[in-house]
Design an enzyme around this catalytic site. Structure first.
Site, PDB file in Angstrom:
ATOM      1  N   PHE A 109      40.388  45.242  49.065  1.00 57.55           N
ATOM      2  CA  PHE A 109      39.676  46.483  48.734  1.00 57.55           C
ATOM      3  C   PHE A 109      39.663  47.436  49.927  1.00 57.55           C
ATOM      4  O   PHE A 109      39.695  48.665  49.753  1.00 57.55           O
ATOM      5  CB  PHE A 109      38.236  46.166  48.304  1.00 57.55           C
ATOM      6  CG  PHE A 109      37.470  47.361  47.828  1.00 57.55           C
ATOM      7  CD1 PHE A 109      37.634  47.846  46.543  1.00 57.55           C
ATOM      8  CD2 PHE A 109      36.579  48.014  48.672  1.00 57.55           C
ATOM      9  CE1 PHE A 109      36.935  48.964  46.100  1.00 57.55           C
ATOM     10  CE2 PHE A 109      35.869  49.125  48.249  1.00 57.55           C
ATOM     11  CZ  PHE A 109      36.050  49.602  46.964  1.00 57.55           C
ATOM     12  N   GLU A 110      39.624  46.897  51.146  1.00 57.66           N
ATOM     13  CA  GLU A 110      39.531  47.732  52.361  1.00 57.66           C
ATOM     14  C   GLU A 110      40.887  48.238  52.848  1.00 57.66           C
ATOM     15  O   GLU A 110      40.962  48.986  53.833  1.00 57.66           O
ATOM     16  CB  GLU A 110      38.844  46.941  53.488  1.00 57.66           C
ATOM     17  CG  GLU A 110      37.344  46.790  53.340  1.00 57.66           C
ATOM     18  CD  GLU A 110      36.922  45.810  52.263  1.00 57.66           C
ATOM     19  OE1 GLU A 110      37.580  44.761  52.128  1.00 57.66           O
ATOM     20  OE2 GLU A 110      35.943  46.100  51.547  1.00 57.66           O
TER      21      GLU A 110
ATOM     22  N   CYS B 260      46.292  39.835  49.212  1.00 57.23           N
ATOM     23  CA  CYS B 260      46.549  38.845  48.151  1.00 57.23           C
ATOM     24  C   CYS B 260      45.290  38.741  47.301  1.00 57.23           C
ATOM     25  O   CYS B 260      44.237  38.345  47.809  1.00 57.23           O
ATOM     26  CB  CYS B 260      46.900  37.506  48.771  1.00 57.23           C
ATOM     27  SG  CYS B 260      46.983  36.187  47.543  1.00 57.23           S
TER      28      CYS B 260
ATOM     29  N   ASP C 159      37.272  33.897  37.867  1.00 56.62           N
ATOM     30  CA  ASP C 159      36.603  33.790  36.564  1.00 56.62           C
ATOM     31  C   ASP C 159      36.031  35.114  36.079  1.00 56.62           C
ATOM     32  O   ASP C 159      35.663  35.242  34.919  1.00 56.62           O
ATOM     33  CB  ASP C 159      35.438  32.785  36.660  1.00 56.62           C
ATOM     34  CG  ASP C 159      35.964  31.369  36.915  1.00 56.62           C
ATOM     35  OD1 ASP C 159      37.108  31.102  36.531  1.00 56.62           O
ATOM     36  OD2 ASP C 159      35.220  30.571  37.500  1.00 56.62           O
ATOM     37  N   THR C 160      35.925  36.084  36.983  1.00 56.30           N
ATOM     38  CA  THR C 160      35.287  37.346  36.597  1.00 56.30           C
ATOM     39  C   THR C 160      36.315  38.484  36.634  1.00 56.30           C
ATOM     40  O   THR C 160      37.482  38.281  36.964  1.00 56.30           O
ATOM     41  CB  THR C 160      34.148  37.696  37.572  1.00 56.30           C
ATOM     42  OG1 THR C 160      34.738  38.032  38.838  1.00 56.30           O
ATOM     43  CG2 THR C 160      33.190  36.527  37.744  1.00 56.30           C
TER      44      THR C 160
ATOM     45  N   HIS D  58      36.409  40.839  38.746  1.00 56.87           N
ATOM     46  CA  HIS D  58      36.549  41.380  40.099  1.00 56.87           C
ATOM     47  C   HIS D  58      38.022  41.677  40.415  1.00 56.87           C
ATOM     48  O   HIS D  58      38.348  42.696  41.022  1.00 56.87           O
ATOM     49  CB  HIS D  58      35.983  40.373  41.104  1.00 56.87           C
ATOM     50  CG  HIS D  58      35.449  41.003  42.333  1.00 56.87           C
ATOM     51  ND1 HIS D  58      34.185  41.529  42.418  1.00 56.87           N
ATOM     52  CD2 HIS D  58      36.014  41.208  43.542  1.00 56.87           C
ATOM     53  CE1 HIS D  58      33.993  42.030  43.626  1.00 56.87           C
ATOM     54  NE2 HIS D  58      35.089  41.842  44.331  1.00 56.87           N
TER      55      HIS D  58
ATOM     56  N   PHE E 152      53.397  48.995  49.459  1.00 59.25           N
ATOM     57  CA  PHE E 152      52.454  48.097  48.770  1.00 59.25           C
ATOM     58  C   PHE E 152      52.911  46.637  48.883  1.00 59.25           C
ATOM     59  O   PHE E 152      53.716  46.163  48.077  1.00 59.25           O
ATOM     60  CB  PHE E 152      52.394  48.524  47.310  1.00 59.25           C
ATOM     61  CG  PHE E 152      51.227  47.978  46.543  1.00 59.25           C
ATOM     62  CD1 PHE E 152      49.946  48.457  46.752  1.00 59.25           C
ATOM     63  CD2 PHE E 152      51.408  46.998  45.582  1.00 59.25           C
ATOM     64  CE1 PHE E 152      48.866  47.970  46.028  1.00 59.25           C
ATOM     65  CE2 PHE E 152      50.338  46.505  44.845  1.00 59.25           C
ATOM     66  CZ  PHE E 152      49.065  46.999  45.073  1.00 59.25           C
TER      67      PHE E 152
ATOM     68  N   ARG F 219      55.463  33.335  46.652  1.00 64.73           N
ATOM     69  CA  ARG F 219      55.883  34.677  47.077  1.00 64.73           C
ATOM     70  C   ARG F 219      55.510  34.990  48.526  1.00 64.73           C
ATOM     71  O   ARG F 219      55.642  36.121  48.975  1.00 64.73           O
ATOM     72  CB  ARG F 219      55.247  35.710  46.138  1.00 64.73           C
ATOM     73  CG  ARG F 219      55.809  35.642  44.719  1.00 64.73           C
ATOM     74  CD  ARG F 219      54.875  36.265  43.689  1.00 64.73           C
ATOM     75  NE  ARG F 219      55.467  36.241  42.354  1.00 64.73           N
ATOM     76  CZ  ARG F 219      55.492  35.153  41.556  1.00 64.73           C
ATOM     77  NH1 ARG F 219      54.969  34.012  41.971  1.00 64.73           N
ATOM     78  NH2 ARG F 219      56.055  35.206  40.362  1.00 64.73           N
TER      79      ARG F 219
END
Ligand code: DLZ
Length: 166
Positions: free
Chosen positions: A66-67, A89, A94-95, A97, A122, A136
């Site tokens: 995210f940063e 990465c 489970d959510t 996010h 990217f 990968r």
């Protein structure tokens, strides 16, 4: 072609520009560090193999994927780099996010590419599980960090060639 059909470190058929004199920043996330370290190693090794001097490679660490957008923005505001690579990465949990982080970083890096004059590449893996990431990050499908480094050299060359023509 889906990446499970392609080795990310197979550059046959690619025209890789000479990196001599190029300055490249690599912004790497700490989350899933065993994976991002392998991607970072792949990126730095490939840059050096293509004649980017160690002194011309800046590595910046940020906490998570995210940063990466803000980390790359700081590098771009600082200036002086022919290309910026972001490495992260994100592994599905489970959510939801995963979706929010992937959407945010994809849009964030796209926005930086529109706003600034140096390309941001990217190098983020977005996988269903750890095995797909390992495959990968130097595993059987190559190294996305190496692929990002080659892309960085190609895009830096595009930028430098077109700016020289102005
Ligand atoms: C919180 C979080 C989660 C759940 N998963 C990942 C991940 O798989 N990969 C990654 O790079 N970062 C993850 N993070 C951390 C976020 O990227 C971010 O650092 C935090 O939400 C704080 O802003």
């Amino acid at each position: 072609m889906a990446s499970n059909l392609k080795n990310l470190s197979d550059f046959s058929g690619f025209d890789i520009p000479d990196g001599k004199g190029m300055k490249v920043a690599v912004v790497a996330a700490e989350w899933n560090r065993e994976i991002t370290d392998a991607l970072l190693d792949g990126a730095v090794s490939t840059l050096k193999e293509n004649n980017v001097s160690e002194n011309d490679i800046l590595v910046v660490r940020v906490p998570g994927t995210f940063e990466l957008t803000f980390g790359a923005k700081c590098v771009l505001e600082h200036g002086g780099f022919d290309a910026v690579i972001v490495i992260g990465c994100v592994i599905q949990g489970d959510t939801r996010h995963f979706d929010f982080i992937c959407d945010s970083v994809t849009q964030g890096i796209t926005d930086l590419n529109v706003k600034y004059d140096s390309p941001v590449i990217f190098g983020v893996l977005t996988t269903d599980n750890l095995q797909q990431a390992e495959d990968r990050a130097g595993g059987k499908l190559g190294n996305k960090g190496s692929e990002a480094a080659v892309t960085a050299l190609q895009m830096a060359e595009v930028k430098n060639r077109l700016l020289r023509q102005q």
